[in-house]
Structures are given as structure tokens and as C-alpha cells.
Write an enzyme that holds these catalytic residues in place. Structure first.
Site, PDB file in Angstrom:
ATOM      1  N   ASP A  59       0.830  -1.202   0.000  1.00 31.40           N
ATOM      2  CA  ASP A  59       0.000   0.000   0.000  1.00 31.40           C
ATOM      3  C   ASP A  59       0.866   1.255   0.000  1.00 31.40           C
ATOM      4  O   ASP A  59       1.883   1.321   0.698  1.00 31.40           O
ATOM      5  CB  ASP A  59      -0.862  -0.031   1.277  1.00 31.40           C
ATOM      6  CG  ASP A  59      -1.831   1.121   1.360  1.00 31.40           C
ATOM      7  OD1 ASP A  59      -2.724   1.192   0.505  1.00 31.40           O
ATOM      8  OD2 ASP A  59      -1.686   1.957   2.273  1.00 31.40           O
ATOM      9  N   GLU A 105       1.057  -0.573  -5.220  1.00 32.26           N
ATOM     10  CA  GLU A 105       0.082   0.480  -5.513  1.00 32.26           C
ATOM     11  C   GLU A 105       0.865   1.661  -6.067  1.00 32.26           C
ATOM     12  O   GLU A 105       1.313   2.529  -5.330  1.00 32.26           O
ATOM     13  CB  GLU A 105      -0.686   0.892  -4.256  1.00 32.26           C
ATOM     14  CG  GLU A 105      -1.849   1.791  -4.616  1.00 32.26           C
ATOM     15  CD  GLU A 105      -2.339   2.722  -3.512  1.00 32.26           C
ATOM     16  OE1 GLU A 105      -3.342   3.399  -3.723  1.00 32.26           O
ATOM     17  OE2 GLU A 105      -1.704   2.796  -2.440  1.00 32.26           O
TER      18      GLU A 105
HETATM   19  C1  GLC Z   1      -4.215   3.242  -0.381  1.00 32.12           C
HETATM   20  C2  GLC Z   1      -5.462   2.407  -0.246  1.00 32.12           C
HETATM   21  C3  GLC Z   1      -6.573   3.281   0.238  1.00 32.12           C
HETATM   22  C4  GLC Z   1      -6.179   3.844   1.576  1.00 32.12           C
HETATM   23  C5  GLC Z   1      -4.822   4.546   1.513  1.00 32.12           C
HETATM   24  C6  GLC Z   1      -4.278   4.838   2.876  1.00 32.12           C
HETATM   25  O1  GLC Z   1      -4.367   4.241  -1.310  1.00 32.12           O
HETATM   26  O2  GLC Z   1      -5.759   1.769  -1.450  1.00 32.12           O
HETATM   27  O3  GLC Z   1      -7.792   2.605   0.322  1.00 32.12           O
HETATM   28  O4  GLC Z   1      -7.144   4.746   2.021  1.00 32.12           O
HETATM   29  O5  GLC Z   1      -3.870   3.764   0.859  1.00 32.12           O
HETATM   30  O6  GLC Z   1      -3.811   3.675   3.480  1.00 32.12           O
END
Ligand code: GLC
Ligand code: CA
Length: 565
Positions: free
Chosen positions: A228, A288
Site C-alpha cells: 500500500d 500500488e
Molecule cells: C491506499 C489504499 C486506500 C487507503 C490509503 C491509505 O491508497 O488503497 O484505500 O485509504 O492507501 O492507506
């Protein structure tokens, strides 16, 4: 130093299984398991509720493994299911090495893992590495005093002056990225909500603790992680102010360029270290990774392919439904050198059904998209419910919003509840997701767009997904073939070959609302044939002949055929 032969043999023996686990190919092309796998993202809160509390759970997921297997899923990525106050629905982790009671227990995880493995399905967990919850014991310790053991595990600074944060950085979820803590008279930094303090990755103790978390889960059978928010791991040590841009964002803050608090080069050191541990465990790392152009994706793979195996191409989710736009983007990604990772939506993005849909042909367009991202060279990551044509169910009143950023940004930002609604299993109340009251309401379309109903209709979105996935798993050209764009000047029809040795699959997608006619001359690609053997079409199969010299296409239709030399 010379090693005695016997000792050398022992060294090789001990080392070999480790090296082997990372590089064991699954085919003659040297592909790894994750290059042949189809991934599927599950938002556990919304998948299946086994105990009637209105919230999905691990036992719920376990009960759906046969469905996932028959759909053609090889690996599930479960968004965070660790103990959490659920401020950001799990992305605020208060213990990395346990399961939140709302989702079950470690024993439930163990049986999910075991039952998934029996079916050849791997489990990917979501590792939130940028921040913890403010309820994590590390942060509780850190905020307890300026001299606390773990003070330096987070980012604490003095303000610039009374009621003045250390700099101008703003949180991506609204407001200053700094929160004042009166107990110790300093500010802590959080790129996301104040309840998500950023870890200090410059501290080796943090680094080691986080590497250990991955080992802990590998021992429990996890096949990898989706990492993440990797871009936000490091901040400028001098805390320079970010450049301010013209205008105000949806939360009322001045816009700024996140120059000094995102994408610092140190991120790559961490990715390399995580990869070392992953390689020792035959595991895959998915990132991500938000990028602005294709060239930006490249560094995430690592200079020596020693960082992320699978940085997600999230730009793909921002493309307009148009043949030339997709053609151009796919060509760029395919040529960029890394193994492509295709995604059309996730728990932060409006569902593809609504994003691409024109309100009239949404079902047909969903089938075109399925036939596109599941037949490209690369690994697809599906989002649960895509396979049904699930649509967003957006809140219409601020008081119904569950996602905090939706309340803060209302009505400019309505939050992400709409794309996180319960999986639609059948047409009974609450779509068969829960016998209780679901945490989010299902959209009215569950009556027609649900697993049970769609399974009965051979031409449903679900059955198109299932058929494309069968092809993807069985067809050599789709597994290993290269990507060759065809008819590159066609403004309406996207077509390409996946070509492997003497065979190829031709994919033809009419991305327009009008009927189209196309002609293919594949001689220069080494295929003299004038007809294809139909593998799948969303048109009437009897009237589709697979003629390459003249192919008639219905609006928003799909033709997939096999050809050989
Ligand atoms: C990423 C996740 C999202 C979350 C953020 C903070 O973007 O996909 O859902 O709110 O991280 O952890
Ligand atoms: Ca439950």
C-alpha cells in the site's frame, strides 16, 4: 579462502532451495507462477458475511472458494483484515500480526489458506507500510513521551511557532499533514488521516520490524503482498515546503505539488529489501503505484528487476473507452520492458461499469473490457464484482457516508463507499451477502446482476469472464505469446494478435456504438490464413464466421479466434 568440497556441497544444498523458490519457471519461456496467474482483489468487508453481523469475513471468503476456482482465479488479494479501529476500513493497522475479530481469527486465516491451497489458489495480503493506526502499540509508546523507546519510530517535529505546523504539507485526505499532540508538545506527520501516523522508515528498527512482518506471514503460507502507498514512505529530512499550485482542492486546501513528501529515491531501497525477503519465499510483490506516464512505471521494477514484480498500471483505470486511446497506451506499456500489470478498477476507484459505460450499452462494454484486459500480455488483477457488472452505489446524503474523506469533502468528494458495496451473490434480499443488515446498501441492479442469475445466462457478463479466463489458462498464445497491434489506424475497432510460435489468437473489439466492418491481412505477421477458428464471440456465434478478409462486428462486440500457420 578455499572451501572443502563436502562443505561446499552443503552450502550449495542449503542455498539452492531458496534460489530455486524465486526462479522456478512454469513454462518453457521462463515465466513465473504470477505471470500466468489471474489475481482477484477482495474487499473482505463486502465479500461474504458468515455470521450475520452485516460485515464480510474470512469464513465468508472460505465459503466462496469454489466459486473463485470455477471463475478462473489463481490468487486472491485480500485488502487489510488485520486488527484495526477501521477509521480507513483496515488501512489503519493496529497489529500487523493478527486478524481483526470482525473478520475472524488467525485460525480462520489458517483454514482459508489451507482450503485455498487445496484448490490451487494463493493468498496475497495487503501490507500497509507507510503508516500504522494511531492505536498501534508502537504509536501509543511513541506519543507517550519525547524520550519514549519508540519516539523515533514516527515523525515528530516542533511547530514553526505557536499553532504553526512544521511546514505547509497537506494530507491527501484533507487538512494539514501535521497533528499537534499536546501531551509532548510536538506535531506528528500523517500523509493520510490523522489516525494514520507515518512510520519513520529512516529508522533501522522500523525497517527491520517491517521486514519481519513479511517473514511472519510467509511462514503462514502467504504468497506475496500488495504494498500500500509505497510512494509516501519517505519525506525530505529538511522538511522543505512543497510548491503551492494555483487553486483550492476538494477539501478546501490550497493545491500543492507533493514534491518533498512523495516518490523520494529512498523508496527503492525499501522495495529492494522487501524483494530480497520475498525471493527467499517464492513470493510476489504488487505495488500500488500511481504514475503519470508509462516511463514512470519502469523504476518500480528495479534496475536489475530486483524491486516489484508487479507494479500496477493504474493509469489504465483513467483511460477513456476508445480504441485509439487504449491502443496507444497498451503499446507503450507492452514496449516498456517490464511485465505489464493490468487493472480496471479497485476499492478506491469508481467501478469500471460506470466509468466506461455510456448508460445504454454498459453490459456490452463490460464484456469488451473483460475481453481486453484478460487477453493482453501481462497479469490482470480483477476487482470483485467486475465479473458481474457490479455498479457503484453512491451515497446521496452526507449522513450516509461511511468513508471519512467523503464526509470531509462532501459534495465534491463523496468518498469511496459506492465502489465497496456487498458482492451480489443472488437476487434474495441484500443480494445474499448477509442475513443481517449490510454495512453498505446494495444497488438495485443486484436483481439482475448477481452470480446465481448470471450463471444461468450463457451471454451474461459473468459467463464472458468465465469463458475468457478458460481461454487464458489453456491457450499457449494467450499465456506466452507476444502482443502485435493490428489495423493501427482504426478509430473504432481495437484488434491485436497474441502470437506464439506457429499459433496466434486474434482479438477484435468493437469499441464503438456503431456496427463496423474490418479486414485483416496477417501475411506480414507470418499468417497467410484467411479465416480464424472462433473461440469466443459476444455476437451470434452462428452468424460469425471468422473471416479475416471481411468481418462484420455488432456495436460494442467481441470476436476472439485462433489462427495458425
Ligand atoms: C491506499 C489504499 C486506500 C487507503 C490509503 C491509505 O491508497 O488503497 O484505500 O485509504 O492507501 O492507506
Ligand atoms: Ca461477519
Amino acid at each position: 579462502m578455499l572451501l572443502k568440497p563436502r562443505f561446499l556441497a552443503l552450502v550449495i544444498l542449503l542455498w539452492f532451495p531458496l534460489a530455486y523458490s524465486q526462479s522456478k519457471p512454469v513454462d518453457a519461456e521462463g515465466h513465473q507462477w504470477w505471470q500466468h496467474a489471474v489475481f482477484y482483489e477482495i474487499y473482505p468487508r463486502s465479500y461474504a458475511d458468515s455470521n450475520g453481523d452485516g460485515i464480510g469475513d474470512l469464513n465468508g471468503i472460505s465459503s466462496k472458494l469454489d466459486y473463485l476456482k470455477s471463475l478462473g482465479v489463481d490468487a486472491i488479494w485480500i485488502t487489510p483484515c488485520f486488527p484495526s479501529p477501521q477509521v480507513d476500513f483496515g488501512y489503519d493497522v493496529s497489529d500487523y500480526e493478527n486478524i481483526d475479530p470482525v473478520y475472524g481469527t488467525l485460525a480462520d486465516f489458517g483454514s482459508l489458506e489451507k482450503n485455498a491451497k487445496k484448490r490451487g489458489i494463493r493468498i496475497i495480503l495487503d501490507f500497509v507500510i507507510n503508516h500504522t493506526s494511531d492505536q498501534h502499540k508502537w504509536f501509543i509508546n511513541s506519543r507517550s513521551s519525547r524520550t519514549a523507546d519508540k519516539r523515533d519510530w514516527y515523525i515528530w517535529r516542533d511547530g514553526k511557532g505557536p499553532e504553526q505546523p512544521p511546514n505547509n504539507w497537506i494530507s491527501t485526505f484533507g487538512g494539514s499533514a501535521w497533528t499537534f499532540d499536546s501531551k509532548t508538545g510536538q506535531y506528528y506527520y500523517h500523509y493520510f488521516y490523522p489516525q494514520q501516523p507515518d512510520l519513520n522508515w529512516r529508522n533501522p528498527a522500523v525497517h527491520n520490524a517491517m521486514m519481519d512482518v513479511t517473514r511472519w506471514w510467509y511462514k503462514r503460507g502467504v504468497a506475496g503482498f500488495r504494498l500500500d502507498a509505497v510512494d509516501t514512505l519517505f519525506e525530505d529530512p529538511d522538511l522543505r515546503d512543497n510548491p503551492v499550485l494555483p487553486g483550492i482542492n476538494k477539501y478546501g486546501d490550497p493545491k500543492e505539488e507533493d514534491k518533498y513528501n512523495t516518490k523520494l529515491p529512498e523508496v527503492h531501497d525499501v522495495l529492494r529489501d522487501l524483494r530480497k525477503v520475498a525471493d527467499q519465499n517464492g513470493a510476489v510483490l504488487i505495488g500500488e503505484t500511481w504514475t503519470k506516464d508509462v516511463a514512470e512505471l519502469k523504476p518500480y521494477y528495479g534496475e536489475h528487476s530486483n524491486e516489484l514484480q508487479m507494479p500496477m498500471d493504474l493509469m489504465f483505470t483513467e483511460l477513456k473507452f476508445s480504441a485509439p486511446i487504449f491502443r496507444q497506451h497498451i503499446a507503450a506499456v507492452d514496449a516498456s520492458g517490464g511485465w505489464p500489470v493490468y487493472v480496471i478498477s479497485n476499492h478506491d476507484i469508481v467501478r469500471s461499469y460506470n466509468r466506461y459505460g455510456d448508460g445504454q450499452h454498459n453490459d456490452a462494454m463490460a464484456k469488451v473490457m473483460a475481453s481486453l484486459y484478460l487477453t493482453l500480455r501481462g497479469t490482470p488483477i480483477m476487482y470483485y464484482g467486475e465479473e458481474l457488472g457490479m455498479e457503484n452505489n453512491d451515497p446521496v446524503r452526507k449522513e450516509d457516508v461511511k468513508d471519512p474523506k467523503g464526509r470531509l469533502g462532501w459534495p465534491q468528494d463523496i468518498g469511496r463507499d459506492g465502489e465497496r458495496t456487498p458482492m451480489q451473490w443472488n437476487d434474495s434480499p441484500n443480494a445474499g451477502f448477509t442475513p443481517g443488515l449490510p454495512w453498505l446498501p446494495v444497488p438495485a441492479s443486484y436483481k439482475t446482476h448477481n452470480v446465481e442469475t448470471e450463471l444461468k445466462d450463457p451471454s451474461s457478463i459473468l459467463n464472458v469472464y468465465r469463458r475468457v479466463l478458460v481461454l487464458r489458462h489453456q491457450n499457449r498464445a494467450l499465456l506466452d505469446g507476444d502482443y502485435v497491434a493490428l489495423n493501427e489506424n482504426d478509430a473504432n475497432v481495437l484488434s491485436y494478435l497474441r502470437r506464439y510460435k506457429n499459433e496466434a489468437v486474434i482479438v477484435v473489439l468493437n469499441m464503438s456504438a456503431q456496427p463496423q466492418e474490418v479486414t485483416f491481412d496477417l501475411a506480414s505477421q507470418g499468417f497467410a490464413t484467411k479465416t480464424a477458428r472462433t473461440l469466443l464471440t459476444t455476437m451470434n456465434p452462428e452468424s460469425t464466421e471468422g473471416s479475416l478478409s471481411h468481418m462484420a462486428l455488432d456495436p460494442f462486440s467481441v470476436y476472439i479466434g485462433a489462427i495458425s500457420k
